[in-house]
Design a protein around this motif. Structure first.
Motif, PDB file in Angstrom:
ATOM      1  N   VAL A   1       0.259   9.736   2.395  1.00  0.00           N
ATOM      2  CA  VAL A   1       1.421  10.534   2.015  1.00  0.00           C
ATOM      3  C   VAL A   1       0.978  11.691   1.126  1.00  0.00           C
ATOM      4  CG1 VAL A   1       3.706  10.527   0.922  1.00  0.00           C
ATOM      5  CG2 VAL A   1       2.887   8.480   2.120  1.00  0.00           C
ATOM      6  N   LEU A   2       1.381  12.922   1.488  1.00  0.00           N
ATOM      7  CA  LEU A   2       1.028  14.108   0.719  1.00  0.00           C
ATOM      8  C   LEU A   2       2.230  14.616  -0.073  1.00  0.00           C
ATOM      9  CD1 LEU A   2      -1.011  16.200   3.339  1.00  0.00           C
ATOM     10  CD2 LEU A   2      -1.904  14.701   1.552  1.00  0.00           C
ATOM     11  N   SER A   3       1.974  15.086  -1.272  1.00  0.00           N
ATOM     12  CA  SER A   3       3.012  15.750  -2.055  1.00  0.00           C
ATOM     13  C   SER A   3       3.194  17.171  -1.537  1.00  0.00           C
ATOM     14  CB  SER A   3       2.615  15.779  -3.534  1.00  0.00           C
ATOM     15  OG  SER A   3       1.489  16.623  -3.723  1.00  0.00           O
ATOM     16  N   ILE A   4       4.235  17.857  -2.027  1.00  0.00           N
ATOM     17  CA  ILE A   4       4.502  19.215  -1.611  1.00  0.00           C
ATOM     18  C   ILE A   4       3.327  20.137  -1.912  1.00  0.00           C
ATOM     19  CG2 ILE A   4       6.037  21.207  -1.894  1.00  0.00           C
ATOM     20  CD1 ILE A   4       7.281  18.853  -0.404  1.00  0.00           C
ATOM     21  N   ASP A   5       2.612  19.871  -3.002  1.00  0.00           N
ATOM     22  CA  ASP A   5       1.483  20.709  -3.363  1.00  0.00           C
ATOM     23  C   ASP A   5       0.156  20.214  -2.783  1.00  0.00           C
ATOM     24  OD1 ASP A   5       1.157  18.513  -4.947  1.00  0.00           O
ATOM     25  OD2 ASP A   5       1.246  19.575  -6.862  1.00  0.00           O
ATOM     26  N   GLY A   6       0.232  19.305  -1.817  1.00  0.00           N
ATOM     27  CA  GLY A   6      -0.947  18.905  -1.067  1.00  0.00           C
ATOM     28  C   GLY A   6      -1.776  17.784  -1.654  1.00  0.00           C
ATOM     29  N   GLU A   7      -1.290  17.138  -2.716  1.00  0.00           N
ATOM     30  CA  GLU A   7      -2.032  16.033  -3.316  1.00  0.00           C
ATOM     31  C   GLU A   7      -1.741  14.741  -2.567  1.00  0.00           C
ATOM     32  OE1 GLU A   7      -4.310  16.273  -5.785  1.00  0.00           O
ATOM     33  OE2 GLU A   7      -4.002  18.427  -5.612  1.00  0.00           O
ATOM     34  N   LEU A   8      -2.752  13.888  -2.433  1.00  0.00           N
ATOM     35  CA  LEU A   8      -2.603  12.601  -1.766  1.00  0.00           C
ATOM     36  C   LEU A   8      -1.932  11.622  -2.720  1.00  0.00           C
ATOM     37  CD1 LEU A   8      -3.283  11.125   0.891  1.00  0.00           C
ATOM     38  CD2 LEU A   8      -5.393  10.356  -0.202  1.00  0.00           C
ATOM     39  N   LEU A   9      -0.766  11.086  -2.319  1.00  0.00           N
ATOM     40  CA  LEU A   9      -0.008  10.186  -3.172  1.00  0.00           C
ATOM     41  C   LEU A   9      -0.353   8.733  -2.932  1.00  0.00           C
ATOM     42  CD1 LEU A   9       3.512  11.902  -3.045  1.00  0.00           C
ATOM     43  CD2 LEU A   9       1.708  12.164  -4.747  1.00  0.00           C
ATOM     44  N   GLU A  10      -0.576   8.356  -1.686  1.00  0.00           N
ATOM     45  CA  GLU A  10      -0.918   6.970  -1.370  1.00  0.00           C
ATOM     46  C   GLU A  10      -1.612   6.896  -0.048  1.00  0.00           C
ATOM     47  OE1 GLU A  10       2.654   4.734   0.500  1.00  0.00           O
ATOM     48  OE2 GLU A  10       3.517   5.901  -1.148  1.00  0.00           O
TER      49      GLU A  10
END
Length: 227
Positions: free
Chosen positions: A218-227
């Motif tokens: 899962v990616l955040s809006i700013d492209g960071e990997l959340l899980e």
């Protein structure tokens, strides 16, 4: 009082979120990837959501429940409007990382065509024996290193569960049944409607009858990997 409201059969729901958008009273929300009627007093019983459901998961039911509360709906929708409405469509600015480093030419890692799930042929030779990437459309735009991080060494198919208005699970199940898929990686955005992609892939794996390793990213809006 006894009146008509909707009933959502969650075992049929693919999490596409189309009913959420169709409900003018904001009575439906996605919870854990499936649609749920949040409050009976928000449902007016007119059923605008029914024709928008692609899986037939919504029906009418006559039951003892609270009356429809138009004032509560008005307050709820005003609050929802002030908060930006659907999280997936909410306008926001993203501040990219600033750097003085020179631009580097990066080679595409894509190894198959077409990439749209709707266009992919289940018997395409590149599926045989591959590691499969199933990505939501927006992910490649949010993640700067998407090719190196996700596409490299995988066969890629993409789609949008909210806008394409189709149950991908049928096509994906056919791909899995026709081929020896080694693993599946799903990359989706954090917005709720994107959870429909995960639900469709899980449904496809179950329908294929195969035990295929599945990983959800899962990616955040700013492209960071959340899980």
């Amino acid at each position: 009082m006894k009146r008509r409201i909707i009933e959502i059969h969650q075992e049929k729901c693919n999490g596409c979120g189309l009913c959420v958008e169709a409900c003018h009273e904001g009575a439906i929300a996605l919870v854990d990837g499936v649609a749920k009627l949040m409050r009976d007093d928000y449902c007016d019983g007119l059923g605008d959501c029914l024709p928008n459901c692609p899986t037939g998961a919504i029906s009418f039911v006559e039951k003892e429940t609270v009356p429809y509360d138009a004032e509560a709906v008005k307050r709820h929708m005003e609050k929802r409007h002030n908060n930006g409405g659907c999280p997936g469509a909410r306008a926001r600015s993203v501040q990219p990382e600033q750097t003085d480093a020179p631009a580097v030419s990066v080679r595409s890692r894509l190894q198959n065509w077409p990439v749209q799930i709707k266009l992919a042929a289940p018997n395409a030779p590149y599926f045989q024996g591959c590691d499969l990437l199933i990505a939501a459309d927006c992910t490649a735009y949010a993640c700067a290193g998407f090719h190196e991080r996700f596409i490299q060494n995988r066969v890629t198919v993409i789609g949008c569960p909210k806008l394409d208005n189709i149950d991908y699970s049928v096509k994906l199940a056919a791909i899995l049944q026709h081929n020896d898929i080694r693993s599946i990686t799903v990359v989706r955005m954090e917005v709720p409607c994107c959870g429909g992609l995960t639900a469709m892939v899980e449904k496809a794996v179950a329908a294929s009858g195969k035990n295929i390793p599945l990983r959800i990213q899962v990616l955040s809006i700013d492209g960071e990997l959340l899980e």
